[in-house]
Each structure stands twice: as C-alpha cells, then as structure tokens.
Design an enzyme around this catalytic site. Structure first.
Site, PDB file in Angstrom:
ATOM      1  N   ASN A   9       2.947   8.212   7.742  1.00  0.00           N
ATOM      2  CA  ASN A   9       1.580   7.929   7.304  1.00  0.00           C
ATOM      3  C   ASN A   9       1.640   7.319   5.907  1.00  0.00           C
ATOM      4  OD1 ASN A   9      -1.083   7.986   6.488  1.00  0.00           O
ATOM      5  ND2 ASN A   9      -1.273  10.224   6.471  1.00  0.00           N
ATOM      6  N   TRP A  10       1.417   6.024   5.861  1.00  0.00           N
ATOM      7  CA  TRP A  10       1.540   5.317   4.579  1.00  0.00           C
ATOM      8  C   TRP A  10       0.307   5.492   3.700  1.00  0.00           C
ATOM      9  CZ3 TRP A  10       4.024  -0.150   5.883  1.00  0.00           C
ATOM     10  CH2 TRP A  10       5.328   0.056   6.328  1.00  0.00           C
ATOM     11  N   LYS A  11      -0.720   6.118   4.221  1.00  0.00           N
ATOM     12  CA  LYS A  11      -1.965   6.328   3.460  1.00  0.00           C
ATOM     13  C   LYS A  11      -2.411   4.999   2.821  1.00  0.00           C
ATOM     14  CE  LYS A  11      -0.749  11.109   3.028  1.00  0.00           C
ATOM     15  NZ  LYS A  11      -0.920  12.369   2.339  1.00  0.00           N
ATOM     16  N   HIS A  95      -7.429  13.529   9.698  1.00  0.00           N
ATOM     17  CA  HIS A  95      -6.508  13.880   8.622  1.00  0.00           C
ATOM     18  C   HIS A  95      -7.291  14.657   7.557  1.00  0.00           C
ATOM     19  CE1 HIS A  95      -3.868  13.518   5.149  1.00  0.00           C
ATOM     20  NE2 HIS A  95      -2.892  13.335   6.011  1.00  0.00           N
ATOM     21  N   GLU A  97      -7.406  14.430   4.497  1.00  0.00           N
ATOM     22  CA  GLU A  97      -8.030  13.586   3.467  1.00  0.00           C
ATOM     23  C   GLU A  97      -9.336  13.001   3.996  1.00  0.00           C
ATOM     24  OE1 GLU A  97      -4.477  11.305   2.663  1.00  0.00           O
ATOM     25  OE2 GLU A  97      -3.613  13.140   1.840  1.00  0.00           O
ATOM     26  N   GLU A 167      -1.105  20.480   9.694  1.00  0.00           N
ATOM     27  CA  GLU A 167      -0.845  20.119   8.300  1.00  0.00           C
ATOM     28  C   GLU A 167      -1.553  21.095   7.368  1.00  0.00           C
ATOM     29  OE1 GLU A 167       0.448  15.741   8.055  1.00  0.00           O
ATOM     30  OE2 GLU A 167      -1.695  15.805   7.735  1.00  0.00           O
ATOM     31  N   GLY A 173       1.444  16.471  -0.004  1.00  0.00           N
ATOM     32  CA  GLY A 173       1.614  15.730  -1.248  1.00  0.00           C
ATOM     33  C   GLY A 173       1.873  16.620  -2.452  1.00  0.00           C
ATOM     34  N   SER A 213       4.703  17.612   2.964  1.00  0.00           N
ATOM     35  CA  SER A 213       5.933  17.547   2.170  1.00  0.00           C
ATOM     36  C   SER A 213       7.211  17.648   2.997  1.00  0.00           C
ATOM     37  CB  SER A 213       5.920  18.611   1.064  1.00  0.00           C
ATOM     38  OG  SER A 213       4.825  18.388   0.195  1.00  0.00           O
ATOM     39  N   GLY A 234       4.156  11.816   4.893  1.00  0.00           N
ATOM     40  CA  GLY A 234       3.454  10.942   3.959  1.00  0.00           C
ATOM     41  C   GLY A 234       4.441  10.326   2.988  1.00  0.00           C
ATOM     42  N   GLY A 235       4.543  10.927   1.814  1.00  0.00           N
ATOM     43  CA  GLY A 235       5.370  10.386   0.724  1.00  0.00           C
ATOM     44  C   GLY A 235       6.748   9.887   1.138  1.00  0.00           C
TER      45      GLY A 235
END
Ligand code: PGA
Length: 252
Positions: A9-11, A95, A97, A167, A173, A213, A234-235
């Site tokens: 997930n590149w957000k 998600h 977010e 999640e 993150g 994470s 993500g990251g």
C-alpha cells in the site's frame, strides 16, 4: 490451502508515474521467481498506469479506494467501472486512514464492498482496533462490530472472494508491530466470526492478512502463524529490496 497475499500500500507516495515505474522495474526482477504468493501493488490513482508495466509478471495492481456508483456527479470520487476498465484487479476498502481521517463508516464501506463484488473487483477489506480499545480490553468487541457492519448482507460465496486485512491501528506507521501471538489471536477470532456467520469450511478458506509495521525483520515470524495469510505493507513497500524480502518471507 490458502495462498498468502502480500499487498504494498503506497498510500500517498510514489504517485508520479515515473517514480512508480522506477520502483516497479526494481521490484519485478527481485520477485520474478516467487511462486504461491499473490503480490499486489496498491499505488495512488495517478500511478495506476503501471498496470502496463506489470503485464505478464506475477504482480497485480489494486486501487486504494473507490465509490459505490459507476458514474455521475460525484466530484473527486473514483468509479469502480474506470478501475475495472483499466485492468485494476484489487481494491482496498475501509483502510483505517479512510475510516479515521475521511470518516468512512461500516455502512459506506459495505456499500462499496457490494459494488466491488458486483464488478468483480477483488476487495481487500481492512478492520482493526485503536490503542484505547485494546487497552480497555475491547479489541474483540470492536472487531465483531466492524465485521458485522462491513460484511452485512455478504453471502457465503461472496465472502470467499474477499481478503480481510487485520490492521491494529496502533501498529500502522508507528513501528510498533503486534507480536505474532497478538496478531494470530485476532486472526483466529476473525476466523471464529466467519465460522459463526457462515460455516467452518468458509472460515478456513478466507484469507486474512496482517497489516501494521510489517518489515523484513518481523515478516517471517508473523507469516508463520497459522491464521496469518500474508500482509498489507505500507512503509516497507516503498523500497524494492525490503518489499521483495517481505514477499519472499511469505513463501511457504
Ligand atoms: P505500515 O502501514 O506498514 O506503514 O504500518 C500498513 C498499512 O497502513 O496498510
């Protein structure tokens, strides 16, 4: 047997097609020999043109969100029809977010989910608790509420087409990962909910990813757990080497 699935997930990163292309060109050779793991890159909408680059590889593309209508006066929204037409295969829904920052609730996510299924887009649906929920011992209650609201009216046949991403929001993150035991406990609980709402066979066949994470140094411990079928990353998905290591950790 469930095939693990790893999502990147590149957000709101790497949305410029040139950057996205560079990242993919680095990743493709690193994972070309990976078998029995579904690999999905989820870039911003502006970089969905990378669909052309992954053609013929073992990498699929997903969108980060969609609306529940196909066309109309919905400024700023993305139609599932457009996603389908350009060859997008997956879509992430709900998600945290989206839930927290953009105030999406279970009812809205449920509408999007039904639409995605009707368009044969493969949904990756996120659920997870906040830190306060966990500290107050309410994790299962929150998960149950989100499960029932988000999957309301979803048939047995449909639920097997969905990937659930657990999640825990406190782990996203933040560098704080749930321990493999903490994650597996909730995954097992989600399977229990699937069993109660559908049946045992269905519960065993639905894939449940962990997200929060996930890094190369904790991925294999997490993925070895019985109920964890890969991860939503993500990251660490923004670096080709890290992401490739995580993908390889999911190979059984
Ligand atoms: P993270 O994000 O790996 O950076 O914690 C996971 C996610 O939000 O899907």
């Amino acid at each position: 047997m469930r095939i693990p699935i790893i999502g990147g997930n590149w957000k709101m990163h790497r949305g410029i097609p040139k950057d996205a292309k560079e990242m993919l060109e680095a990743l493709i050779p690193l994972v070309k020999d990976v078998r029995n793991v579904d690999i999905v890159i989820v870039p911003p909408f502006t970089a969905l043109s990378i669909i052309d680059i992954v053609e013929g590889t073992n990498i699929k593309i997903g969108a980060q969100n969609m609306y529940f209508e196909e066309k109309g006066a919905f400024t700023g929204e993305i139609s599932p029809l457009f996603l389908k037409e350009i060859g997008c295969e997956y879509v992430v829904l709900g998600h945290s977010e989206r839930r927290d920052i953009f105030k999406e609730n279970d009812e809205l996510i449920n509408k999007k989910l039904k639409k995605a299924l009707s368009m044969e887009l493969k949904p990756i649906v996120c659920i997870g608790e906040h830190l306060e929920d966990r500290e107050q011992g309410k994790t299962k209650e929150i998960i149950k509420g989100q499960f029932e609201g988000t999957f309301n009216g979803i048939s047995k046949e449909e639920i097997t087409k969905i990937v659930i991403a657990y999640e825990p929001i406190w782990a996203i993150g933040t560098g704080k990962t749930a321990t493999p035991e903490q994650a597996d406990e909730v995954h097992q609980y989600i399977r229990e909910l699937l069993g109660n709402n559908y049946d045992k066979q269905t519960a065993e066949s639905v894939r449940i990813q962990y997200g929060g994470s996930v890094k190369p140094n904790n991925a294999s411990e997490l993925f070895q757990k019985e109920n964890i079928d890969g991860g939503l990353v993500g990251g660490a998905s923004l670096d080709a080497n890290s992401f490739a290591d995580i993908i390889k950790a999911a190979q059984k």
